[in-house]
Enzyme design. Structure first.
Site, PDB file in Angstrom:
ATOM      1  N   HIS A  34       0.866  -1.186   0.000  1.00  0.00           N
ATOM      2  CA  HIS A  34       0.000   0.000   0.000  1.00  0.00           C
ATOM      3  C   HIS A  34       0.900   1.234   0.000  1.00  0.00           C
ATOM      4  O   HIS A  34       2.142   1.108  -0.012  1.00  0.00           O
ATOM      5  CB  HIS A  34      -0.950  -0.020   1.203  1.00  0.00           C
ATOM      6  CG  HIS A  34      -0.264  -0.275   2.508  1.00  0.00           C
ATOM      7  ND1 HIS A  34       0.639   0.601   3.063  1.00  0.00           N
ATOM      8  CD2 HIS A  34      -0.320  -1.334   3.367  1.00  0.00           C
ATOM      9  CE1 HIS A  34       1.086   0.120   4.205  1.00  0.00           C
ATOM     10  NE2 HIS A  34       0.536  -1.064   4.412  1.00  0.00           N
ATOM     11  N   HIS A  37       4.068   1.325   2.191  1.00  0.00           N
ATOM     12  CA  HIS A  37       5.244   0.652   1.626  1.00  0.00           C
ATOM     13  C   HIS A  37       5.853   1.491   0.489  1.00  0.00           C
ATOM     14  O   HIS A  37       7.063   1.650   0.395  1.00  0.00           O
ATOM     15  CB  HIS A  37       4.848  -0.704   1.027  1.00  0.00           C
ATOM     16  CG  HIS A  37       4.282  -1.687   2.005  1.00  0.00           C
ATOM     17  ND1 HIS A  37       2.977  -2.086   1.971  1.00  0.00           N
ATOM     18  CD2 HIS A  37       4.864  -2.366   3.031  1.00  0.00           C
ATOM     19  CE1 HIS A  37       2.756  -2.965   2.929  1.00  0.00           C
ATOM     20  NE2 HIS A  37       3.880  -3.147   3.589  1.00  0.00           N
ATOM     21  N   GLN A  61       7.743 -14.617  12.637  1.00  0.00           N
ATOM     22  CA  GLN A  61       7.318 -13.495  13.474  1.00  0.00           C
ATOM     23  C   GLN A  61       5.847 -13.568  13.862  1.00  0.00           C
ATOM     24  O   GLN A  61       5.325 -12.650  14.491  1.00  0.00           O
ATOM     25  CB  GLN A  61       7.662 -12.158  12.808  1.00  0.00           C
ATOM     26  CG  GLN A  61       6.841 -11.817  11.590  1.00  0.00           C
ATOM     27  CD  GLN A  61       7.398 -10.594  10.876  1.00  0.00           C
ATOM     28  OE1 GLN A  61       8.504 -10.615  10.346  1.00  0.00           O
ATOM     29  NE2 GLN A  61       6.657  -9.504  10.856  1.00  0.00           N
ATOM     30  N   GLN A 148       7.765   4.184  10.483  1.00  0.00           N
ATOM     31  CA  GLN A 148       7.449   4.510  11.889  1.00  0.00           C
ATOM     32  C   GLN A 148       6.193   3.792  12.356  1.00  0.00           C
ATOM     33  O   GLN A 148       5.944   3.649  13.540  1.00  0.00           O
ATOM     34  CB  GLN A 148       7.274   6.024  12.047  1.00  0.00           C
ATOM     35  CG  GLN A 148       7.135   6.447  13.507  1.00  0.00           C
ATOM     36  CD  GLN A 148       6.659   7.865  13.673  1.00  0.00           C
ATOM     37  OE1 GLN A 148       7.147   8.766  12.984  1.00  0.00           O
ATOM     38  NE2 GLN A 148       5.728   8.093  14.580  1.00  0.00           N
ATOM     39  N   LYS A 149       5.382   3.334  11.407  1.00  0.00           N
ATOM     40  CA  LYS A 149       4.192   2.542  11.759  1.00  0.00           C
ATOM     41  C   LYS A 149       4.576   1.444  12.758  1.00  0.00           C
ATOM     42  O   LYS A 149       3.849   1.140  13.691  1.00  0.00           O
ATOM     43  CB  LYS A 149       3.610   1.947  10.475  1.00  0.00           C
ATOM     44  CG  LYS A 149       2.606   0.845  10.653  1.00  0.00           C
ATOM     45  CD  LYS A 149       1.263   1.425  10.949  1.00  0.00           C
ATOM     46  CE  LYS A 149       0.192   0.427  11.299  1.00  0.00           C
ATOM     47  NZ  LYS A 149       0.449  -0.951  11.090  1.00  0.00           N
ATOM     48  N   GLN A 153       9.624  -1.965  16.176  1.00  0.00           N
ATOM     49  CA  GLN A 153      10.413  -2.810  15.268  1.00  0.00           C
ATOM     50  C   GLN A 153      11.658  -2.060  14.791  1.00  0.00           C
ATOM     51  O   GLN A 153      12.756  -2.617  14.769  1.00  0.00           O
ATOM     52  CB  GLN A 153       9.533  -3.191  14.082  1.00  0.00           C
ATOM     53  CG  GLN A 153      10.260  -3.814  12.917  1.00  0.00           C
ATOM     54  CD  GLN A 153       9.289  -4.281  11.850  1.00  0.00           C
ATOM     55  OE1 GLN A 153       8.583  -5.254  12.044  1.00  0.00           O
ATOM     56  NE2 GLN A 153       9.232  -3.597  10.734  1.00  0.00           N
ATOM     57  N   MET A 184      -2.236   3.243   7.391  1.00  0.00           N
ATOM     58  CA  MET A 184      -2.350   2.177   6.384  1.00  0.00           C
ATOM     59  C   MET A 184      -1.678   0.910   6.901  1.00  0.00           C
ATOM     60  O   MET A 184      -0.619   0.970   7.528  1.00  0.00           O
ATOM     61  CB  MET A 184      -1.684   2.616   5.081  1.00  0.00           C
ATOM     62  CG  MET A 184      -2.491   3.651   4.370  1.00  0.00           C
ATOM     63  SD  MET A 184      -1.883   3.878   2.711  1.00  0.00           S
ATOM     64  CE  MET A 184      -3.017   5.142   2.167  1.00  0.00           C
ATOM     65  N   SER A 186      -1.640  -3.631   5.984  1.00  0.00           N
ATOM     66  CA  SER A 186      -2.199  -4.785   5.258  1.00  0.00           C
ATOM     67  C   SER A 186      -3.342  -5.390   6.059  1.00  0.00           C
ATOM     68  O   SER A 186      -4.289  -5.936   5.496  1.00  0.00           O
ATOM     69  CB  SER A 186      -1.116  -5.829   5.030  1.00  0.00           C
ATOM     70  OG  SER A 186       0.021  -5.217   4.472  1.00  0.00           O
ATOM     71  N   ARG A 187      -3.270  -5.280   7.369  1.00  0.00           N
ATOM     72  CA  ARG A 187      -4.301  -5.886   8.223  1.00  0.00           C
ATOM     73  C   ARG A 187      -5.624  -5.115   8.180  1.00  0.00           C
ATOM     74  O   ARG A 187      -6.641  -5.648   8.627  1.00  0.00           O
ATOM     75  CB  ARG A 187      -3.801  -6.017   9.661  1.00  0.00           C
ATOM     76  CG  ARG A 187      -2.735  -7.078   9.810  1.00  0.00           C
ATOM     77  CD  ARG A 187      -2.460  -7.452  11.260  1.00  0.00           C
ATOM     78  NE  ARG A 187      -1.663  -8.644  11.362  1.00  0.00           N
ATOM     79  CZ  ARG A 187      -0.316  -8.668  11.477  1.00  0.00           C
ATOM     80  NH1 ARG A 187       0.354  -7.538  11.529  1.00  0.00           N
ATOM     81  NH2 ARG A 187       0.327  -9.818  11.551  1.00  0.00           N
TER      82      ARG A 187
HETATM   83  P1  AMP Z   1       5.045  -4.934   6.515  1.00  0.00           P
HETATM   84  O1  AMP Z   1       4.797  -5.340   5.107  1.00  0.00           O
HETATM   85  O2  AMP Z   1       3.815  -4.669   7.301  1.00  0.00           O
HETATM   86  O3  AMP Z   1       6.037  -5.843   7.224  1.00  0.00           O
HETATM   87  O4  AMP Z   1       5.769  -3.520   6.436  1.00  0.00           O
HETATM   88  C1  AMP Z   1       6.955  -3.328   5.721  1.00  0.00           C
HETATM   89  C2  AMP Z   1       7.504  -1.954   6.050  1.00  0.00           C
HETATM   90  O5  AMP Z   1       6.560  -0.953   5.688  1.00  0.00           O
HETATM   91  C3  AMP Z   1       7.791  -1.765   7.550  1.00  0.00           C
HETATM   92  O6  AMP Z   1       8.998  -1.054   7.712  1.00  0.00           O
HETATM   93  C4  AMP Z   1       6.600  -0.959   8.013  1.00  0.00           C
HETATM   94  O7  AMP Z   1       6.858  -0.174   9.151  1.00  0.00           O
HETATM   95  C5  AMP Z   1       6.328  -0.098   6.793  1.00  0.00           C
HETATM   96  N1  AMP Z   1       4.946   0.380   6.806  1.00  0.00           N
HETATM   97  C6  AMP Z   1       3.827  -0.366   6.946  1.00  0.00           C
HETATM   98  N2  AMP Z   1       2.734   0.423   6.978  1.00  0.00           N
HETATM   99  C7  AMP Z   1       3.177   1.700   6.877  1.00  0.00           C
HETATM  100  C8  AMP Z   1       2.540   2.975   6.855  1.00  0.00           C
HETATM  101  N3  AMP Z   1       1.225   3.109   6.967  1.00  0.00           N
HETATM  102  N4  AMP Z   1       3.305   4.080   6.742  1.00  0.00           N
HETATM  103  C9  AMP Z   1       4.670   3.957   6.643  1.00  0.00           C
HETATM  104  N5  AMP Z   1       5.319   2.791   6.649  1.00  0.00           N
HETATM  105  C10 AMP Z   1       4.591   1.676   6.767  1.00  0.00           C
END
Ligand code: AMP
Length: 282
Positions: A34, A37, A61, A148-149, A153, A184, A186-187
């Protein structure tokens, strides 16, 4: 844009860039991409000569009763988005490529992994640190981009990089939000219409906290209570935590200062959502 599934192919690809002294920037993801990312990937393009994105839903994880099997997977759509961004390499390994039989080495970042999300998800950050370290060894990026979301982590990974003397710069990018403020994720795909509408209460509560802080409130207890009061307006929302901590150490703080992290995790039915703000004061 090249798409590869094996470590050998990644190394071959990267080596040719390294030989030319090019800068590699890397964005690890679990796919279902989204704007959040994509903002990381755009920054990666700005900062590096070669952009690598991984798409891997990391089983390590997820806890036993968590959503690994139903985590949204949208490979075709993801590839299209990445093609449009003209990145260089997509690494989409199979589980067995990264976790062969008899895999038994894990990275534990003590302390930082046990608080906030780590309380409800005790093995989560070990899974995160382990996969990120593997990716860093395989890809050898100069720059790692995180959101920062997932503020905790980012801190766990920074600590690991520091503790293990890895040579990579971490850039943390701001949270990208939907129009109504929901971070935003994925969940968010799991939410039904009503839950989706109610979910914006999380950011609303953080905005109110920010407003009070800007007006001079510095008591963590008062801010925390205000946030909880607002969240409770959604009667089926179950609080996991509202925590106010020093972002460096993730230790509780009574007084809100510069670099204080206000982090929230809630359940809307079975969907666990997180959000946060980091207070910046002069
Ligand atoms: P994920 O696919 O959820 O593991 O996220 C991959 C990367 O995208 C991680 O570094 C997340 O922190 C970042 N990310 C996920 N959602 C957002 C968002 N809404 N805004 C900024 N970064 C995000």
């Amino acid at each position: 844009m090249k798409i590869v599934k094996t470590i050998k192919e990644v190394k071959e690809f990267i080596n040719s860039y390294k030989k030319q002294g090019k800068k590699i920037s890397f964005v690890p993801t679990m796919g279902c991409l989204h704007e959040g990312h994509l903002s990381l990937i755009r920054k990666a393009k700005e900062l590096g000569d070669c952009v690598v994105v991984s798409i891997f839903v990391n089983s390590l994880q997820f806890g036993e009763n968590e959503d690994f099997s139903k985590y949204p997977r949208k490979e075709k759509e993801d590839i299209k988005l990445l093609e449009d961004l003209k990145i260089d390499l997509v690494f989409m390994p199979k589980e067995s490529e990264l976790y062969p039989k008899n895999f038994s080495t894990y990275v534990e970042v003590k302390g930082l992994s046990c608080v906030l999300c780590g309380k409800t998800r005790p093995s989560h950050f070990t899974g995160v640190a382990t996969i990120v370290l593997k990716f860093l060894h395989i890809i050898e990026p100069d720059i790692l981009l995180l959101g920062q979301k997932d503020a905790q982590q980012a801190q766990v990974i920074r600590r690991m990089i520091n503790d293990l003397n890895l040579n990579v710069d971490v850039i943390m990018m701001p949270i990208i939000r939907e129009k109504d403020g929901l971070a935003m994720s994925s969940r968010n795909n799991y939410l039904n219409k009503n839950q989706r509408k109610d979910a914006c209460i999380i950011y609303e509560s953080l905005c109110l906290a920010e407003e009070l802080i800007n007006k001079g409130e510095s008591s963590a207890e008062i801010i925390r209570n205000e946030i909880i009061n607002i969240l409770q307006k959604v009667d089926y929302l179950v609080l996991d935590y509202v925590s106010i901590v020093n972002y460096q150490t993730l230790e509780y703080t009574n007084e809100i200062k510069d670099n204080t992290l206000i982090a929230i995790a809630v359940f809307l039915d079975k969907t666990r959502l997180i959000d946060n703000i980091i207070v910046r004061k002069k």
